[in-house]
Write a protein that holds these residues in place. Structure first.
Motif, PDB file in Angstrom:
ATOM      1  N   ILE A  71       3.044   0.297  -8.851  1.00 54.99           N
ATOM      2  CA  ILE A  71       4.084   1.326  -8.800  1.00 54.99           C
ATOM      3  C   ILE A  71       4.693   1.611 -10.165  1.00 54.99           C
ATOM      4  CG2 ILE A  71       6.184  -0.040  -8.344  1.00 54.99           C
ATOM      5  CD1 ILE A  71       6.502   1.937  -5.856  1.00 54.99           C
ATOM      6  N   ALA A  72       4.687   0.630 -11.051  1.00 57.04           N
ATOM      7  CA  ALA A  72       5.221   0.825 -12.397  1.00 57.04           C
ATOM      8  C   ALA A  72       4.311   1.767 -13.180  1.00 57.04           C
ATOM      9  CB  ALA A  72       5.343  -0.515 -13.113  1.00 57.04           C
ATOM     10  N   TYR A 119       0.891  -1.164   0.000  1.00 57.97           N
ATOM     11  CA  TYR A 119       0.000   0.000   0.000  1.00 57.97           C
ATOM     12  C   TYR A 119       0.928   1.213   0.000  1.00 57.97           C
ATOM     13  CZ  TYR A 119      -4.233   2.705   1.029  1.00 57.97           C
ATOM     14  OH  TYR A 119      -5.304   3.576   0.965  1.00 57.97           O
ATOM     15  N   TYR A 120       1.331   1.605  -1.211  1.00 59.11           N
ATOM     16  CA  TYR A 120       2.420   2.571  -1.338  1.00 59.11           C
ATOM     17  C   TYR A 120       1.959   4.004  -1.118  1.00 59.11           C
ATOM     18  CZ  TYR A 120       4.869  -1.374  -3.518  1.00 59.11           C
ATOM     19  OH  TYR A 120       5.443  -2.581  -3.770  1.00 59.11           O
ATOM     20  N   PRO A 121       2.865   4.862  -0.634  1.00 58.86           N
ATOM     21  CA  PRO A 121       2.540   6.289  -0.473  1.00 58.86           C
ATOM     22  C   PRO A 121       2.198   6.935  -1.811  1.00 58.86           C
ATOM     23  CG  PRO A 121       4.584   5.721   0.675  1.00 58.86           C
ATOM     24  CD  PRO A 121       4.231   4.542  -0.170  1.00 58.86           C
ATOM     25  N   LEU A 152       3.080  10.246   2.510  1.00 55.40           N
ATOM     26  CA  LEU A 152       1.652  10.480   2.724  1.00 55.40           C
ATOM     27  C   LEU A 152       0.877   9.435   1.926  1.00 55.40           C
ATOM     28  CD1 LEU A 152       1.530  14.367   2.445  1.00 55.40           C
ATOM     29  CD2 LEU A 152       1.682  12.959   4.507  1.00 55.40           C
ATOM     30  N   TYR A 153      -0.055   8.757   2.598  1.00 53.16           N
ATOM     31  CA  TYR A 153      -0.759   7.619   2.007  1.00 53.16           C
ATOM     32  C   TYR A 153      -2.172   7.994   1.574  1.00 53.16           C
ATOM     33  CZ  TYR A 153       2.993   4.802   3.967  1.00 53.16           C
ATOM     34  OH  TYR A 153       4.225   4.273   4.249  1.00 53.16           O
ATOM     35  N   PRO A 154      -2.682   7.340   0.552  1.00 52.60           N
ATOM     36  CA  PRO A 154      -4.097   7.538   0.213  1.00 52.60           C
ATOM     37  C   PRO A 154      -4.948   7.037   1.364  1.00 52.60           C
ATOM     38  CG  PRO A 154      -3.159   5.711  -1.059  1.00 52.60           C
ATOM     39  CD  PRO A 154      -2.026   6.354  -0.328  1.00 52.60           C
ATOM     40  N   SER A 155      -5.945   7.810   1.757  1.00 54.85           N
ATOM     41  CA  SER A 155      -6.783   7.393   2.880  1.00 54.85           C
ATOM     42  C   SER A 155      -8.217   7.858   2.656  1.00 54.85           C
ATOM     43  CB  SER A 155      -6.226   7.963   4.189  1.00 54.85           C
ATOM     44  OG  SER A 155      -6.859   7.386   5.309  1.00 54.85           O
ATOM     45  N   THR A 156      -9.096   7.417   3.526  1.00 55.48           N
ATOM     46  CA  THR A 156     -10.505   7.819   3.485  1.00 55.48           C
ATOM     47  C   THR A 156     -10.931   8.171   4.906  1.00 55.48           C
ATOM     48  OG1 THR A 156     -11.299   5.564   3.912  1.00 55.48           O
ATOM     49  CG2 THR A 156     -10.936   6.183   1.590  1.00 55.48           C
TER      50      THR A 156
END
Length: 687
Positions: free
Chosen positions: A643-644, A37-39, A151-155
């Motif tokens: 990520i690619a 779960y990449y930034p 910073l990570y995607p969040s809800t």
């Protein structure tokens, strides 16, 4: 100790049933899911020291809460006072979740905010992104005190359970305390491509020492995704080759020779070499699969027909699968025209909504083998369509069919060869990814005598002049397309519809000409009627939608006007442009827009005006919109790389493809990603 990446998250300290449920809702179930779960981006905590605030800028700032209050009115809003490290005040404004945020943003809390700066009685950001921080320097909090913060995607749901960026790092750090991520790439390629270990890459993605270390980690992980996906394609190719051929095309065909002699034009070298390559590949005892790419107007239909005749002459059935009735009928008419001077071959056109008796008779002829060349739409996928000896499946505009649909038609034959065709030029990186298991054939050159299409971009003030040009050309015997993005007026989208425009153009603008209307919601008989009149010249101006994007061939049409051109993608505009320039006559493509267009749209329109090269434009389109938007992720089967980036990692993909080919499948099959679970980012190893 090596980590078991399939371990469930419930074993981690602090993760109970509620957290597990919320994580599960976001597809995060195992150690692997959390580690990958990449930034989405990174923040330098010290960068705000020298920043100068300007209206309109998107900023990321450190600071603390100084106050908060609710302003009541027609619509209540929350104002949160945020003070930066430079002691500047910014109001954070919330129109939704007022009570929730009022409790959340307590005074003196430290946080990072991000958003676009507006100015209304002082600087403000409406509904900013945010992350709370802490001054604590214990072992856990030191994870968040470094210079580079991911910073990570969040809800809101995740944040309520503690999964803001700080929360993600906390649990990811906990996993790394349990062991190391095992290497899954051959050491040879780590050294050859200067790649860091898998464990170091994942650590640096989440806990980077610098932005340089982030770039190094991304390179390693992107290569890994490409490498295993290329191995999957090689595996699919090997599996297909295990099934031996049952039906064989003739090495030489009298029908093909006769057709070539009687063509009213000379084949290009690309067309000749395409036919020769297919015939060479089909000499082995394994079924073959090809991707025939041809830019608009390059002559794919006649090329595929020349190939098909080698099968048909050997009493092997060939079917053409087309995405629309217009395109299917176009193929049928073109093939009939080409084969008019040959013996009856049993050419069949099968469409949806046909008379039951007529359909039943066609189905029987196909089943008995009386029909050898069958052309149709999705109707060919129906269970009651049975073939006698289907040996070649030609799928036109094949990216418009899903994987299951392609397999359905293939399963109706006897290990048939596949010829997938597309008039949508596909960027090389996308081709290697989607169709790496197919033999690729490209037809670039166009038939002799074809001229480059003169493409121009005009705004509304030039409309009267455009209409005068249309009158001049149509009055001299030419024909014109006018394309709109919508069929009917929409309250949600402020665009002039084709139906409304048709009435105005017919009655007020071009009353002296025959104006026709064609769109996808019309009945088949209505479409056929309009297209028949346009081809015969009875209709001089055709008002239409993107239903004419591919396949429609009217050589006398020399002007194409695209209304609201800024609403179309670059590849789609190039496809539309291909409806003209199909003869030796000078042709024009006019792109009409309003006065104001976005920067992306401007870049697309300028690229189209500057170039007629579909392959250059497809690369440009992928840079602007991304690979998923070009073909449609769901239909095309585009893998969801975590990520690619297909638009920017072209060299890395080439490297991975080269390396993947070197390792024999039989020696590494137990460590390969061999499952469709790849699209979920999983590595499923076969034992």
């Amino acid at each position: 100790m090596s980590l078991d990446l399939d371990s469930q998250l419930k074993g981690l300290k602090g993760i109970g049933p509620k957290k597990l449920e919320v994580l599960g809702n976001h597809g995060i179930l195992t150690y692997y899911d959390l580690l990958t779960y990449y930034p989405r981006r990174y923040l330098d905590r010290n960068f705000t020291k020298d920043i100068i605030l300007k209206q309109g800028d998107t900023v990321t700032l450190l600071g603390s809460i100084s106050d908060s209050y609710i302003v009541h009115g027609k619509k209540s809003r929350l104002i949160v006072g945020f003070k930066t490290n430079n002691n500047e005040r910014i109001n954070l404004v919330f129109f939704r979740g007022v009570q929730f945020f009022h409790k959340l943003f307590s005074i003196d809390k430290k946080l990072v905010i991000s958003g676009k700066l507006d100015y209304f009685k002082g600087y403000q950001i409406v509904h900013p992104e945010y992350e709370f921080l802490s001054d604590s320097q214990d072992a856990e909090e030191s994870l968040h005190a470094g210079r580079i913060i991911p910073l990570y995607p969040s809800t809101e749901e995740l944040k309520e359970e503690g999964f803001d960026s700080k929360g993600f790092r906390k649990y990811i750090h906990q996993i790394f305390q349990l062991g190391e991520v095992e290497e899954n790439l051959p050491k040879k390629y780590l050294k050859k491509r200067s790649l860091v270990s898998r464990n170091d890459a994942i650590q640096q993605i989440h806990f980077p020492e610098s932005m340089d270390s982030v770039a190094i980690a991304k390179k390693r992980l992107a290569y890994e995704e490409f490498y295993f996906f290329q191995r999957l394609l090689l595996y699919k190719q090997a599996e297909r080759q295990k099934i031996k051929r049952i039906l064989w095309p003739l090495p030489s065909s009298k029908m093909r020779e006769n057709l070539e002699k009687n063509l009213p034009f000379e084949l290009t070298e690309d067309q000749k070499s395409a036919v020769d390559l297919v015939l060479k590949e089909t000499k082995s005892d394994a079924p073959a699969a090809f991707l025939l790419q041809g830019d608009v107007g390059s002559g794919k239909t006649v090329t595929s027909l020349l190939i098909a005749l080698h099968y048909v002459e050997n009493q092997i059935q060939v079917c053409y699968l087309a995405p629309t009735e217009i395109l299917a009928r176009q193929h049928y008419e073109s093939i009939y025209k080409f084969l008019g001077n040959m013996p009856f071959l049993g050419i069949e056109l099968l469409l949806g909504g046909e008379n039951k008796k007529v359909r039943a008779e066609k189905i029987q002829r196909i089943k008995n083998g009386e029909s050898n060349l069958i052309i149709g739409t999705h109707s060919l996928l129906e269970p009651d369509i049975l073939f006698s000896d289907l040996g070649l499946v030609i799928i036109d505009e094949q990216h418009k069919f899903g994987v299951e649909q392609r397999e359905t038609i293939r399963s109706k034959g006897k290990n048939p060869d596949i010829l997938a065709m597309t008039a949508t030029p596909i960027p090389r990186t996308l081709c290697l990814t989607l169709y790496g298991d197919l033999t690729q054939i490209i037809i670039k050159s166009k038939p002799k005598g074809r001229k480059a299409i003169d493409t121009r971009w005009y705004k509304e003030e030039r409309r009267a002049g455009i209409y005068n040009s249309i009158r001049k050309h149509v009055g001299s015997g030419r024909q014109c397309y006018i394309v709109y993005p919508l069929v009917e007026e929409s309250e949600k989208v402020d665009l002039e519809s084709s139906t409304k425009a048709f009435e105005i153009l017919k009655a007020e603008v071009f009353p002296e000409f025959q104006v026709g209307l064609l769109h996808g919601k019309m009945k088949s008989t209505e479409k056929d009627n309009v297209m028949g009149k346009f081809k015969s010249g009875e209709v001089q101006i055709l008002v239409t939608t993107t239903v004419v994007e591919v396949g429609v061939d009217v050589p006398n049409a020399t002007i194409l006007v695209v209304e609201h051109a800024d609403r179309f993608g670059l590849s789609q505009l190039h496809q539309l442009r291909g409806r003209v320039g199909r003869s030796d006559l000078e042709s024009f493509c006019i792109l009409m827009t309003g006065d104001f267009v976005s920067e992306d749209a401007k870049e697309r329109l300028e690229a189209l005006v500057a170039s007629n090269d579909g392959y250059y434009l497809s690369e440009k389109d992928m840079e602007i919109r991304g690979p998923g938007e070009i073909l449609g992720v769901k239909q095309s089967g585009l893998p969801e790389f975590k990520i690619a980036n297909l638009a920017w990692d072209k060299e890395l993909l080439e490297m991975a493809k080269e390396d993947a080919k070197e390792v024999p499948l039989d020696k590494s099959i137990d460590r390969l990603e061999l499952s469709s679970r790849f699209s979920e980012g999983k590595f499923l190893f076969a034992n």
